[in-house]
Enzyme design. Sequence first.
Site, short mmCIF file in Angstrom:
data_model
loop_
_atom_site.label_atom_id
_atom_site.label_comp_id
_atom_site.label_asym_id
_atom_site.label_seq_id
_atom_site.Cartn_x
_atom_site.Cartn_y
_atom_site.Cartn_z
N SER A 165 0.71 -1.15 -0.02
CA SER A 165 0.32 0.16 0.08
C SER A 165 1.21 1.46 0.34
CB SER A 165 -0.77 -0.17 0.89
OG SER A 165 -0.27 -0.63 2.57
N HIS B 64 -5.69 -4.29 -2.31
CA HIS B 64 -5.11 -3.12 -3.29
C HIS B 64 -4.99 -3.95 -4.66
CE1 HIS B 64 -4.13 0.09 -0.76
NE2 HIS B 64 -3.30 -1.27 0.28
N LYS C 113 -11.90 -0.33 -1.29
CA LYS C 113 -10.73 0.32 -2.65
C LYS C 113 -11.43 -0.39 -3.39
CE LYS C 113 -6.81 -1.04 0.91
NZ LYS C 113 -7.33 0.84 1.44
C1 LIG Z 1 -3.35 -4.67 2.47
C2 LIG Z 1 -4.29 -3.65 3.40
N1 LIG Z 1 -4.95 -5.08 3.99
C3 LIG Z 1 -6.05 -4.28 4.94
C4 LIG Z 1 -6.48 -3.16 4.48
C5 LIG Z 1 -7.60 -2.74 5.52
O1 LIG Z 1 -8.40 -2.54 5.02
P1 LIG Z 1 -9.61 -1.52 5.38
O2 LIG Z 1 -10.42 -0.29 5.10
O3 LIG Z 1 -11.04 -2.49 4.68
O4 LIG Z 1 -10.43 -2.48 6.97
C6 LIG Z 1 -5.33 -2.16 3.89
C7 LIG Z 1 -6.04 -0.73 3.87
O5 LIG Z 1 -5.67 0.29 4.28
C8 LIG Z 1 -4.83 -2.67 3.06
O6 LIG Z 1 -4.50 -1.99 2.67
#
Ligand SMILES: Cc1ncc(COP(=O)(O)O)c(C=O)c1O
Length: 400
Positions: free
Chosen positions: A186, A214, A245
Amino acid sequence: MMSLFDKFQSLSDARHALIQVEPSPIGTRIDEVLSPTEGRVDGRSVILAGTNNYLGLTFDPDCIAAAHAALDREGTGTTGSRMANGSYASHTRLEEELARFFARPSAVVFSTGYVANLGLIGTLAGADDVIVLDADCHASIYDACRLTGADIIRFRHNDAGDLEKRLRRLGERTANTLIVVEGIYSMLGDQAPLREIVAVKRRHGGYLLVDEAHSLGVLGAHGRGLAEAEGVEADVDFVVGTFSKSLGAIGGFAASHHPELDMIRYASRPYIFTASPSPATIASVRTALQIVHSRGELRQRLWANAERLYHGLARLGFELGPEPGPVVATLLGSPQQGVAFWHGLLDRGVYVNLVLPPATPGGQALMRISVSAAHNTTQIDQVIAAFAALKPMLGHHEPE
Ligand SMILES: Cc1ncc(COP(=O)(O)O)c(C=O)c1O
């Protein structure tokens, strides 16, 4: 005597030393959202390029219609947990559709992606088990690890050789080892070397979890993520992802070819002790999932925009993450330069995310741009032009 709040003083001092001009790049208020790519911040019209809205589906008419219909039919919220209060038919349908989408027998929906990682990793691994994770994994994965009491081992970011070294040392313990990586990371937007990682797993054993937060909807001929793009889905034991996302809503999921995944429901506190996603959310996600499947042109548009932005900034000499993708990261130097640059972008009508150390690699401020299929080329060029206009602010710095 210390109060509960004393510990915030140093944070507050650091923030005020760095950010003296409003609006703040941290927790910015977006006053109006006009479309997937346009909004208003601090009285200015801005291009939204920091929202992870990869396919631009937040305003998709079919997703909105499905959400409206569910709102009218089933109300604003479920007001309870699925285990205690029951699932709505739509939760179960979405799980069936996710399972079909990933061609795996089991899928479980969670309330967010963060909760999905807590709920899956935190339940799968226990005190006698081992988790080997990429050092750059998301905070939700680290937090999940803390819940387990397992032995936690980090390997160098995207270094399959380092992973191999660590698995070799574990010997027979790989039988109850969980390897955790992400599809696209990310912060820098780089992809995991998944084929190499799978080869290491085949040699040494262990279970592989890929967080495709992502990369869902972004990679693979059908949008199933990096594992699909790399042709290694059969070697991935668990897929985790988010609805927040590319699917344009909120929620998370886990899917697996191990039918035992279903048992997680009876043991996972982050599944049991929180309310289930609202009917409107589930309805828009179900529609968005169909769109990921049926409208491959959105993926093509996203990638065309990502390439245009990445190469445009590279030509200007900005220091970027290693490869183009839905996240384009620009390394900017000091946090002070980052804050000034962020304000400069906002003045030029461009909203992106500023990420500051220690959340960034190498102690540099990082401008994280997220690209959408909904951006038009004029908007992408406006973002590039704003970066070009501000480049002198960074001083003379040639890329390596
Ligand atoms: C790799 C990864 N896993 C999980 C999440 C968490 O997702 P959520 O926004 O649905 O809590 C994110 C969000 O930023 C992420 O980048």
